[in-house]
Design a protein around this motif. Structure first.
Motif, mmCIF file in Angstrom:
data_model
loop_
_atom_site.group_PDB
_atom_site.id
_atom_site.type_symbol
_atom_site.label_atom_id
_atom_site.label_comp_id
_atom_site.label_asym_id
_atom_site.label_seq_id
_atom_site.Cartn_x
_atom_site.Cartn_y
_atom_site.Cartn_z
ATOM 1 N N THR B 44 0.831 -1.200 0.000
ATOM 2 C CA THR B 44 0.000 0.000 0.000
ATOM 3 C C THR B 44 0.872 1.257 0.000
ATOM 4 O O THR B 44 0.540 2.255 -0.642
ATOM 5 C CB THR B 44 -0.963 -0.014 1.204
ATOM 6 O OG1 THR B 44 -1.820 -1.145 1.072
ATOM 7 C CG2 THR B 44 -1.806 1.246 1.274
ATOM 8 N N THR B 45 1.992 1.202 0.702
ATOM 9 C CA THR B 45 2.918 2.340 0.679
ATOM 10 C C THR B 45 3.368 2.606 -0.750
ATOM 11 O O THR B 45 3.379 3.753 -1.208
ATOM 12 C CB THR B 45 4.132 2.045 1.573
ATOM 13 O OG1 THR B 45 3.668 1.728 2.883
ATOM 14 C CG2 THR B 45 5.069 3.228 1.629
ATOM 15 N N HIS B 187 -3.377 -10.174 -2.322
ATOM 16 C CA HIS B 187 -3.061 -11.393 -1.581
ATOM 17 C C HIS B 187 -3.663 -12.604 -2.284
ATOM 18 O O HIS B 187 -3.504 -13.726 -1.828
ATOM 19 C CB HIS B 187 -3.628 -11.310 -0.162
ATOM 20 C CG HIS B 187 -2.911 -10.330 0.707
ATOM 21 N ND1 HIS B 187 -1.603 -10.503 1.090
ATOM 22 C CD2 HIS B 187 -3.298 -9.150 1.244
ATOM 23 C CE1 HIS B 187 -1.219 -9.480 1.837
ATOM 24 N NE2 HIS B 187 -2.240 -8.633 1.931
HETATM 25 N N1 LIG Z 1 0.655 5.856 8.215
HETATM 26 C C1 LIG Z 1 1.578 5.022 8.703
HETATM 27 N N2 LIG Z 1 2.300 5.366 9.783
HETATM 28 C C2 LIG Z 1 3.240 4.544 10.287
HETATM 29 N N3 LIG Z 1 3.538 3.347 9.777
HETATM 30 C C3 LIG Z 1 2.855 2.936 8.707
HETATM 31 C C4 LIG Z 1 1.836 3.745 8.112
HETATM 32 N N4 LIG Z 1 1.313 3.079 7.063
HETATM 33 C C5 LIG Z 1 1.980 1.918 6.993
HETATM 34 N N5 LIG Z 1 2.908 1.819 7.981
HETATM 35 C C6 LIG Z 1 3.843 0.687 8.193
HETATM 36 O O1 LIG Z 1 4.588 0.523 6.991
HETATM 37 C C7 LIG Z 1 4.729 -0.847 6.679
HETATM 38 C C8 LIG Z 1 4.149 -1.133 5.305
HETATM 39 O O2 LIG Z 1 2.735 -0.981 5.358
HETATM 40 P P1 LIG Z 1 1.800 -1.162 4.079
HETATM 41 O O3 LIG Z 1 0.444 -0.679 4.462
HETATM 42 O O4 LIG Z 1 2.453 -0.530 2.913
HETATM 43 O O5 LIG Z 1 1.789 -2.748 3.914
HETATM 44 P P2 LIG Z 1 0.940 -3.679 2.903
HETATM 45 O O6 LIG Z 1 1.929 -4.491 2.153
HETATM 46 O O7 LIG Z 1 -0.005 -2.866 2.114
HETATM 47 O O8 LIG Z 1 0.159 -4.611 3.925
HETATM 48 P P3 LIG Z 1 -1.310 -5.297 3.784
HETATM 49 O O9 LIG Z 1 -1.099 -6.533 3.003
HETATM 50 O O10 LIG Z 1 -1.631 -5.622 5.211
HETATM 51 O O11 LIG Z 1 -2.229 -4.323 3.161
HETATM 52 C C9 LIG Z 1 4.062 -1.605 7.816
HETATM 53 O O12 LIG Z 1 5.064 -1.961 8.735
HETATM 54 C C10 LIG Z 1 3.108 -0.606 8.410
HETATM 55 O O13 LIG Z 1 2.909 -0.862 9.776
#
Ligand SMILES: Nc1ncnc2c1ncn2[C@@H]1O[C@H](COP(=O)(O)OP(=O)(O)OP(=O)(O)O)[C@@H](O)[C@H]1O
Ligand SMILES: [Mg+2]
Lengths: 269, 316
Positions: B44-45, B187
């Protein structure tokens, strides 16, 4: 902009490239944002009721109590229309767009807007302009009450001038509301904005004349934008332009716009 | 042909958390790149950076030839986000109309977009009143309405029923044929295997693999051997290459890096052996294998939790 006026499915076939160029698009985006805000007012008029009812209620009470007392050259009811009018429109401008944007953000709708191609100034301008119907509603309702409860004794021209400066002068306050709304939750935004709104209104002589307030407070007043809007409206009653107050509000608007833009960029997605 | 998305050395931090670490990525027109990885991997990042919601701490992102921080660039993007909400006061058609206006597309595209995602009949319904799957479709209609150069989809099929899911991928295939590139975070590994041209596996913010779905699965020497057998499976664990063993109702299921060895053993020792199968592991297994080395903050590895435990201890 001929593409926007065509309707019906047939037009799409004869005009395959319907993408408009940027300047025309910015205008259309702003118009659409305003339309969406107006639809919200029409479909959920209760928000209009609450933002208008509170200041108008206060006004009714104060005018009912003191509105018929004579004072100097200007009638008390007229003075109250200017100062309570300022109080009313500031409340609308501070609270309505700011809390609205905090709610949009909490709901996740602001994320949709932010990934769209809306330029930041358009987002902010639309939010600010969209509180104008509320501001007009407040001043309109107060004017009617003043007519019914007292004799304000002001000319139509003076009244129009007051109306104009109040509505336009309220807009910078909307920028402050937005700055808070971009950063805080709806509840926190409400609390913060109320904490700014009520004390600064009282300290600016919007509820009661400054000479009834403690000296220290009265000396603080010229540092507050709320004071300058009140005085700008009072100047109109007295036939003065009040340019120094307008200039103070303009400077305040520039600072508030910068703050709103910064807050938008810092808003969590 | 120019890439519709380019990331060079992109890094992003939230405070002390490194969410993405020097990521490189490319998506070509018409290509679908799937972004896989466990929760918190940074998917998501990454999509938030591509859509301009976040700006990278370092590195370069070029979307459809432009900077995603600019509104004009985002007009060429179609986005389905993991979580969004709707204003209480707007209808389905109004929301899509707004998306068309913002992206500079004609209002004439609104109805076709609604029809394309099957929301034409709900056009007058308030957007906030839609069911979860319908809201996902509404996001897709908004994403498609301006014929985007790049579609960025973050778990777009979560909450969709089987038929809607199929329609979703059909719609996407049409758009890809017309040249839209797709970045898909998901996923649903079966879907990624079926639709993606390439797969990018993220673990703790790093790219651990880039390959075709087949390329990824065939990287692993692991094969699944299964058969009906009367042999005592406990004895099989000592064979070279055997990783996991599972036996239920007389059916053996083993994963092994030396399938020939295991098959020969079974044929030699069990004359009544039946229904013998040797299969490649799925994409799910491959992704788990690739991400298992990376430790999660709670000290376990994703694989510990997801992989079936060998049952040999029970039989021994
Ligand atoms: N706004 C935020 N503030 C602080 N940490 C964050 C924030 N958003 C995400 N993180 C952290 O950054 C990392 C990456 O998060 P991200 O949401 O990109 O993961 P993801 O691959 O999309 O996961 P999912 O499969 O659960 O959606 C994680 O460790 C998360 O806790
Ligand atoms: Mg995610």
């Amino acid at each position: 902009m001929s593409t926007t006026t065509t309707t019906g499915a047939g037009a799409a076939i004869t005009r395959p490239d319907t993408t408009t160029r940027p300047p025309a698009r910015t205008g259309r985006v702003l118009a659409n944002e305003l339309r969406e805000e107006l639809l919200a007012v029409i479909r959920e008029p209760t928000t209009l009721f609450f933002t208008v009812a509170m200041p108008v209620g206060f006004f009714a009470m104060f005018v009912g109590l003191w509105g018929t007392e004579p004072e100097g050259t200007t009638n008390v009811a007229a003075m109250m229309l200017a100062t309570f009018g300022a109080f009313g429109v500031i409340g609308v401008a501070l609270m309505t767009p700011g809390i609205g944007v905090a709610e949009d953000r909490e709901r996740g709708w602001l994320r949709v807007k932010r990934v769209s191609a809306t330029p930041l100034p358009v987002t902010i301008a639309a939010k600010v302009l969209a509180c104008m119907p509320h501001a007009l509603g407040v001043v309109g309702a107060m004017s009617l009450l003043a007519l019914v409860l007292a004799e304000p004794g002001i000319s139509t021209v003076a009244w129009l001038r007051v109306l104009m400066v109040l509505v336009l002068g309220s807009l910078p306050f909307a920028l402050v509301g937005l700055a808070v709304g971009f950063l805080a939750s709806p509840n926190a935004a409400t609390a913060v904005l109320m904490a700014l709104y009520i004390p600064s209104s009282v300290a600016s002589g919007l509820w009661m004349p400054l000479d009834m307030l403690p000296d220290a407070l009265a000396r603080l007043a010229p540092a507050l934008p709320t004071y300058h809007l009140g005085q700008l409206a009072v100047s109109q009653l007295e036939g003065r332009a009040g340019l120094e107050h307008a200039a103070a509000l303009l400077a305040f608007a520039v600072v508030a716009a910068g703050g709103a833009a910064l807050a938008y960029r810092r808003a969590s997605p | 042909m120019d890439a519709v998305l380019e990331l060079d050395g992109v890094t992003h931090r939230y405070g002390a958390t490194v969410a993405l670490d020097t990521v490189d990525l490319r998506v070509m027109p018409g290509e679908c790149v799937a972004l896989l990885g466990p929760n918190g991997a940074g998917k998501t990042t990454l999509t938030s950076l591509v859509t301009g919601l976040l700006s990278p701490r370092s590195g370069r992102i070029v979307v459809a030839g432009g900077d995603p921080a600019r509104a004009a660039t985002r007009a060429r993007l179609g986005v389905v986000q993991q979580r969004v909400g709707w204003p209480r006061t707007l209808t389905v058609a109004e929301v899509v109309h707004g998306a068309a206006v913002r992206a500079g597309a004609s209002r004439l595209h609104v109805e076709p977009a609604l029809a394309e995602v099957g929301l034409a009949e709900l056009r007058r319904r308030r957007a906030a009143k839609l069911s979860g799957g319908q809201q996902q479709r509404l996001q897709l209609a908004m994403a498609l309405v301006a014929s985007p150069t790049l579609l960025v989809l973050d778990e777009p099929t979560t909450g969709l029923d089987a038929a809607t899911r199929r329609d979703f991928w059909t719609t996407l295939a049409t758009r890809r044929d017309r040249g839209s590139g797709v970045l898909l975070a998901t996923h649903q590994l079966d879907e990624a295997a079926a639709v993606a041209d390439r797969v990018v596996v993220l673990a703790h913010g790093r790219v651990v693999a880039v390959d075709t779905p087949n390329g990824l699965t065939s990287r692993l020497a692991d094969r699944i051997v299964s058969a009906r057998t009367c042999l005592d499976v406990a004895n099989l664990t000592n064979l070279p290459g055997v990783l996991d063993l599972d036996a239920t109702d007389g059916r053996l299921r083993a994963s092994t890096t030396q399938p020939e060895r295991l098959v020969r053993h079974l044929l030699d020792h069990d004359p009544s052996l039946g229904d013998l199968r040797v299969e490649a592991v799925g994409l799910e297994h491959a992704v788990l294998h690739l991400t298992e080395g990376a430790q999660t903050p709670d000290g376990t590895t994703p694989v510990d939790r997801a992989r079936p435990r060998p049952t040999t201890e029970v039989h021994a």
